[in-house]
Design an enzyme around this catalytic site. Structure first.
Site, short mmCIF file in Angstrom:
data_model
loop_
_atom_site.label_atom_id
_atom_site.label_comp_id
_atom_site.label_asym_id
_atom_site.label_seq_id
_atom_site.Cartn_x
_atom_site.Cartn_y
_atom_site.Cartn_z
N ARG A 1 57.26 -3.80 -12.73
CA ARG A 1 58.27 -2.90 -12.36
C ARG A 1 58.18 -2.66 -10.85
NH1 ARG A 1 58.19 -2.10 -17.18
NH2 ARG A 1 55.95 -2.29 -16.85
N THR A 2 57.03 -2.14 -10.35
CA THR A 2 57.08 -1.81 -9.02
C THR A 2 57.13 -3.00 -7.83
OG1 THR A 2 55.20 -0.26 -9.82
CG2 THR A 2 55.29 -0.58 -7.49
N LYS B 1 37.52 -14.65 -1.18
CA LYS B 1 36.02 -14.99 -0.23
C LYS B 1 35.73 -13.80 0.24
CE LYS B 1 39.14 -18.78 0.94
NZ LYS B 1 39.72 -19.58 1.88
N ARG C 1 48.99 -2.13 -3.93
CA ARG C 1 48.48 -1.73 -5.12
C ARG C 1 47.07 -2.12 -5.26
NH1 ARG C 1 50.89 -1.63 -10.91
NH2 ARG C 1 52.38 0.02 -10.06
N HIS D 1 50.67 7.49 -7.23
CA HIS D 1 51.68 6.14 -7.27
C HIS D 1 52.85 6.89 -6.88
CE1 HIS D 1 53.95 2.80 -8.61
NE2 HIS D 1 53.88 2.65 -9.72
N1 CP Z 1 55.52 2.00 -13.93
C1 CP Z 1 54.74 1.07 -13.27
O1 CP Z 1 53.99 1.27 -12.38
O2 CP Z 1 54.85 -0.44 -13.68
P1 CP Z 1 54.12 -1.40 -13.39
O3 CP Z 1 52.61 -1.20 -13.42
O4 CP Z 1 54.70 -2.72 -14.10
O5 CP Z 1 54.54 -1.56 -11.80
#
Ligand code: CP
Length: 477
Positions: A57-58, A86, A108, A136
């Site tokens: 999603r993100t 590396k 991320r 998040h």
């Molecule tokens: N909700 C969410 O962060 O989904 P993803 O891990 O698929 O990005």
């Protein structure tokens, strides 16, 4: 409005409401069939994604949002095929994104505080797509936008239930904290103790006048709320516990048709749903209550709003290959006064020039001698310890060496073995510098990662907190 999006703690209630209004505008554009109405607004802008961990999603919703605003996207999802394999550091990878003329980074990473470090390094905006078990923030923004959209375009006077794993994930904590900025918020929850809302968070919410009530079962929660926010067990963030035990714990809290038969509200979930655990039963997907697919689409509207706000009036940032000298230094050395009378401390006799490391836990000096490779580097090392007595209940150890300089990385190695070492730099029999080295005690904090070599920094907002993972630090020594 702001440059980076790292933590919900950086956002005010006014900013959250403003972003909800802008996301609502983006939703209206889509729902009126004008998907590419703003496709000139970020033309020639480039978004870099740096995803060290999986995402559906993100990553996709930033991609869609940037595409609809006319911008370009590139980067990596998973480190396979990149030079991170590396051992390239976060700092170097961020600089490469800038050198390749990207305008914004979405990152991320499994290490807490890593995205704040990337933002410190970068001269372009950085957005946190999830840092370890820390935050998040764009998920929290899309969650709160979903509430706003379904609550008469306001965030006061909300009753929401939480279920599933409320302890190991980021989303529940962040959403609860964001809700605490608003009035008349009531939170109900039901979960096993192991998966429950942490007491520290409950105390915090209550101090902000949020009503928090624990119920025995999910039905009691569903009777009282307009929204129910279910979460998956964060198995990847639990140590020493089996999947089958967690699945057993969740069993009576799973959402099924029987539980929601009288529920007229919206069932939310940040997704992914764990299809093995099935915290939401398949039939529920087809019910009136199901709101999590709308919630996922709201991610595009919120991220589109965010990117638009961050970049629409921003000048291009020319790449600067010179690094800011400040990146080399932390602010974690608690300077101890050097008394002019004490020319030689108790443990520095017979050390004319070198370093004495004191206040180490019993036995640690031996481990540090080997971690610093003192013998291989040709230095003399004199580790010693004092057994427990009336003064030092647990005993202590100390280390003298004729090594004259100690680097940040070496100091970190020392502090990883024993918290809050006292470092004495000795020249010609005199202590010329003396400090206690503080290192965040969150085991997953970026400042503890020797490879990334991030100098620890703290700030004081009434409590001393780590700049990166923002965990509270209590000085021991
Ligand atoms: N909700 C969410 O962060 O989904 P993803 O891990 O698929 O990005």
């Amino acid at each position: 409005m702001f440059n980076d999006v790292i933590s919900i703690h950086d956002l005010t209630s006014e900013q959250i409401l403003y972003l909800c209004e802008k996301a609502e505008d983006m939703k209206n554009i889509e729902k009126s069939g004008q998907r590419f109405k703003l496709s000139d607004s970020l033309k020639n802008r480039k978004l870099a994604y740096m995803f060290y961990e999986p995402s559906t999603r993100t990553k996709l919703s930033f991609d869609t949002a940037m595409n609809q605003l006319g911008g370009k996207r590139d980067g990596f999802i998973g480190i396979e095929g990149t030079s991170i394999r590396k051992s390239e550091s976060i700092m170097d990878t961020v600089k490469m994104m800038e050198a390749n003329h990207f305008d914004v980074i979405v990152m991320r990473n499994p290490i807490d505080g890593s995205v704040q470090w990337a933002a410190d390094v970068a001269n372009i905006p950085v957005i946190n797509g999830g840092d370890g078990k820390n935050e998040h923030p764009t998920q929290s923004l899309l969650d709160i936008f979903t509430l706003y959209s379904n609550n008469g375009k306001k965030l006061d006077d909300i009753s929401i239930g939480f279920g599933g794993d409320l302890s190991h994930g980021r989303t529940v904590k962040s959403l609860c904290i964001m809700l605490s900025y608003f009035k008349d918020v009531k939170i109900y929850w039901a979960a096993e103790d192991f998966l429950g809302i942490p007491l520290e968070l409950i105390d915090y919410l209550e101090s902000k006048n949020v009503t928090v009530i624990r119920e025995k079962n999910v039905k009691d929660v569903l009777d009282k709320v307009d929204f129910y926010y279910m979460t998956r067990p964060q198995l990847e963030r639990m140590e020493g516990i089996s999947k089958s035990l967690v699945t057993k714990m969740l069993k009576q809290y799973k959402i099924d048709m029987d539980k929601i038969k009288n529920f007229n509200g919206k069932l939310l979930h940040p997704m992914p749903v764990n299809s093995e655990v099935e915290e939401i039963e398949k039939n529920v997907y087809f019910s009136q209550a199901q709101g999590f697919l709308e919630q996922a689409e709201n991610g595009i509207f919120m991220r589109k709003a965010l990117l638009h706000e961050l970049l629409k009036d921003k000048d291009y940032v020319a790449f600067n290959s010179k690094l800011d000298y400040d990146l080399l230094h932390g602010n974690n050395k608690l300077i101890r006064k050097i008394s002019p009378k004490i020319k030689q401390g108790l443990f520095i006799d017979n050390l004319n020039t070198g370093i004495s490391i004191d206040h180490l836990k019993y036995g640690a000096a031996f481990e540090i001698t080997s971690k610093l490779n003192l013998a291989d580097k040709g230095y003399i090392a004199m580790p010693a310890h004092l057994p427990p007595d009336e003064e030092f209940l647990n005993g202590k150890s100390f280390l003298k060496t004729n090594m004259e300089l100690i680097s940040e990385r070496e100091l970190k190695l020392v502090a990883l073995v024993s918290n809050e070492p006292t470092i004495n730099i000795i020249k010609d029999g005199i202590v010329v510098d003396k400090f206690v080295y503080l290192l965040c005690r969150n085991e997953n904090c970026i400042t503890r990662d020797v490879k990334e070599d991030v100098p620890p920094k703290f700030f004081n907002d009434g409590n001393i907190k780590c700049r990166y993972c923002r965990q509270k630090y209590v000085i021991l020594n």
